[in-house]
Design a protein around this motif. Sequence first.
Motif, mmCIF file in Angstrom:
data_model
loop_
_atom_site.group_PDB
_atom_site.id
_atom_site.type_symbol
_atom_site.label_atom_id
_atom_site.label_comp_id
_atom_site.label_asym_id
_atom_site.label_seq_id
_atom_site.Cartn_x
_atom_site.Cartn_y
_atom_site.Cartn_z
ATOM 1 N N VAL A 1 0.839 -1.198 0.000
ATOM 2 C CA VAL A 1 0.000 0.000 0.000
ATOM 3 C C VAL A 1 0.874 1.247 0.000
ATOM 4 N N GLY A 2 0.324 2.327 -0.566
ATOM 5 C CA GLY A 2 1.004 3.620 -0.524
ATOM 6 C C GLY A 2 0.761 4.300 0.817
ATOM 7 N N ASN A 3 1.233 5.528 0.945
ATOM 8 C CA ASN A 3 1.103 6.271 2.196
ATOM 9 C C ASN A 3 -0.198 7.062 2.292
ATOM 10 N N GLY A 4 -0.987 7.102 1.242
ATOM 11 C CA GLY A 4 -2.196 7.900 1.227
ATOM 12 C C GLY A 4 -1.887 9.303 0.716
ATOM 13 N N THR A 5 -2.886 10.153 0.751
ATOM 14 C CA THR A 5 -2.711 11.545 0.334
ATOM 15 C C THR A 5 -3.109 12.445 1.496
ATOM 16 N N LYS A 6 -2.881 13.735 1.335
ATOM 17 C CA LYS A 6 -3.251 14.653 2.416
ATOM 18 C C LYS A 6 -4.760 14.719 2.611
ATOM 19 N N ASP A 7 -5.525 14.370 1.571
ATOM 20 C CA ASP A 7 -6.987 14.397 1.655
ATOM 21 C C ASP A 7 -7.596 13.050 2.018
ATOM 22 N N GLU A 8 -6.822 11.962 1.849
ATOM 23 C CA GLU A 8 -7.380 10.621 2.062
ATOM 24 C C GLU A 8 -6.366 9.728 2.764
ATOM 25 N N ASP A 9 -6.719 9.236 3.946
ATOM 26 C CA ASP A 9 -5.859 8.297 4.675
ATOM 27 C C ASP A 9 -5.998 6.908 4.067
ATOM 28 N N MET A 10 -4.936 6.103 4.191
ATOM 29 C CA MET A 10 -5.001 4.717 3.731
ATOM 30 C C MET A 10 -5.712 3.883 4.783
ATOM 31 N N ASP B 1 2.981 -7.046 -15.082
ATOM 32 C CA ASP B 1 3.627 -8.352 -14.955
ATOM 33 C C ASP B 1 4.969 -8.169 -14.270
ATOM 34 N N ILE B 2 5.150 -8.878 -13.156
ATOM 35 C CA ILE B 2 6.383 -8.812 -12.398
ATOM 36 C C ILE B 2 6.839 -10.236 -12.143
ATOM 37 N N ASP B 3 8.019 -10.577 -12.622
ATOM 38 C CA ASP B 3 8.586 -11.919 -12.440
ATOM 39 C C ASP B 3 7.626 -13.015 -12.904
ATOM 40 N N GLY B 4 6.925 -12.779 -14.013
ATOM 41 C CA GLY B 4 6.020 -13.776 -14.569
ATOM 42 C C GLY B 4 4.662 -13.856 -13.894
ATOM 43 N N GLU B 5 4.411 -13.054 -12.888
ATOM 44 C CA GLU B 5 3.121 -13.015 -12.190
ATOM 45 C C GLU B 5 2.364 -11.752 -12.604
ATOM 46 N N THR B 6 1.041 -11.832 -12.644
ATOM 47 C CA THR B 6 0.220 -10.674 -12.989
ATOM 48 C C THR B 6 -0.365 -10.071 -11.717
ATOM 49 N N TYR B 7 -0.202 -8.754 -11.579
ATOM 50 C CA TYR B 7 -0.713 -8.013 -10.432
ATOM 51 C C TYR B 7 -1.530 -6.829 -10.948
ATOM 52 N N LEU B 8 -2.265 -6.198 -10.061
ATOM 53 C CA LEU B 8 -3.012 -4.992 -10.387
ATOM 54 C C LEU B 8 -2.551 -3.866 -9.475
ATOM 55 N N ILE B 9 -2.372 -2.682 -10.048
ATOM 56 C CA ILE B 9 -2.148 -1.483 -9.258
ATOM 57 C C ILE B 9 -3.388 -0.624 -9.446
ATOM 58 N N MET B 10 -4.028 -0.266 -8.324
ATOM 59 C CA MET B 10 -5.256 0.521 -8.407
ATOM 60 C C MET B 10 -5.319 1.511 -7.262
ATOM 61 N N ARG B 11 -6.173 2.492 -7.423
ATOM 62 C CA ARG B 11 -6.402 3.462 -6.350
ATOM 63 C C ARG B 11 -7.257 2.816 -5.264
ATOM 64 N N GLN B 12 -7.068 3.276 -4.052
ATOM 65 C CA GLN B 12 -7.871 2.771 -2.940
ATOM 66 C C GLN B 12 -9.366 2.960 -3.218
ATOM 67 N N SER B 13 -9.731 4.028 -3.912
ATOM 68 C CA SER B 13 -11.138 4.290 -4.209
ATOM 69 C C SER B 13 -11.738 3.292 -5.210
ATOM 70 N N ASP B 14 -10.885 2.546 -5.952
ATOM 71 C CA ASP B 14 -11.382 1.519 -6.868
ATOM 72 C C ASP B 14 -11.784 0.240 -6.136
ATOM 73 N N VAL B 15 -11.356 0.104 -4.894
ATOM 74 C CA VAL B 15 -11.701 -1.077 -4.091
ATOM 75 C C VAL B 15 -13.124 -0.896 -3.564
ATOM 76 N N LEU B 16 -13.945 -1.921 -3.783
ATOM 77 C CA LEU B 16 -15.350 -1.841 -3.389
ATOM 78 C C LEU B 16 -15.579 -2.251 -1.939
ATOM 79 N N ALA B 17 -14.836 -3.277 -1.466
ATOM 80 C CA ALA B 17 -15.058 -3.791 -0.124
ATOM 81 C C ALA B 17 -13.879 -4.621 0.342
ATOM 82 N N VAL B 18 -13.756 -4.743 1.657
ATOM 83 C CA VAL B 18 -12.784 -5.654 2.263
ATOM 84 C C VAL B 18 -13.570 -6.877 2.728
ATOM 85 N N VAL B 19 -13.078 -8.073 2.376
ATOM 86 C CA VAL B 19 -13.764 -9.323 2.712
ATOM 87 C C VAL B 19 -13.255 -9.839 4.053
ATOM 88 N N GLY B 20 -14.187 -10.201 4.930
ATOM 89 C CA GLY B 20 -13.898 -10.861 6.193
ATOM 90 C C GLY B 20 -13.130 -10.057 7.143
#
Length: 89
Positions: free
Chosen positions: A42-51, A70-89
């Motif tokens: 995770v990043g550090n957040g912004t002055k307007d939005e905490d992580m 793609d990093i070392d043959g694996e696929t990952y996603l980089i997205m903004r915190q606001s693109d996340v809809l929910a935390v599971v469990g």
Amino acid sequence: MNIKPLADRVLVKPVAAEEKIGGIIIPDTAKEKPLKGEVLAVGNGTKDEDMILKVGDVVLYGKYSGTEVDIDGETYLIMRQSDVLAVVG
């Protein structure tokens, strides 16, 4: 892997798509893009939005959210915190 997202971005490893439903094997071309993943960095957040997300969170995100990398043959996603809809469990 040594990646540190900037600002309000997170690095997510998508959970593998289900390959079998009942006794039917789904071909790669017919699989839906996974909508669930684990936060690896995770990043550090912004002055307007905490992580509020943290490493290890399992999250749900939109179908077209983030940028695939793609990093070392694996696929990952980089997205903004606001693109996340929910935390599971």
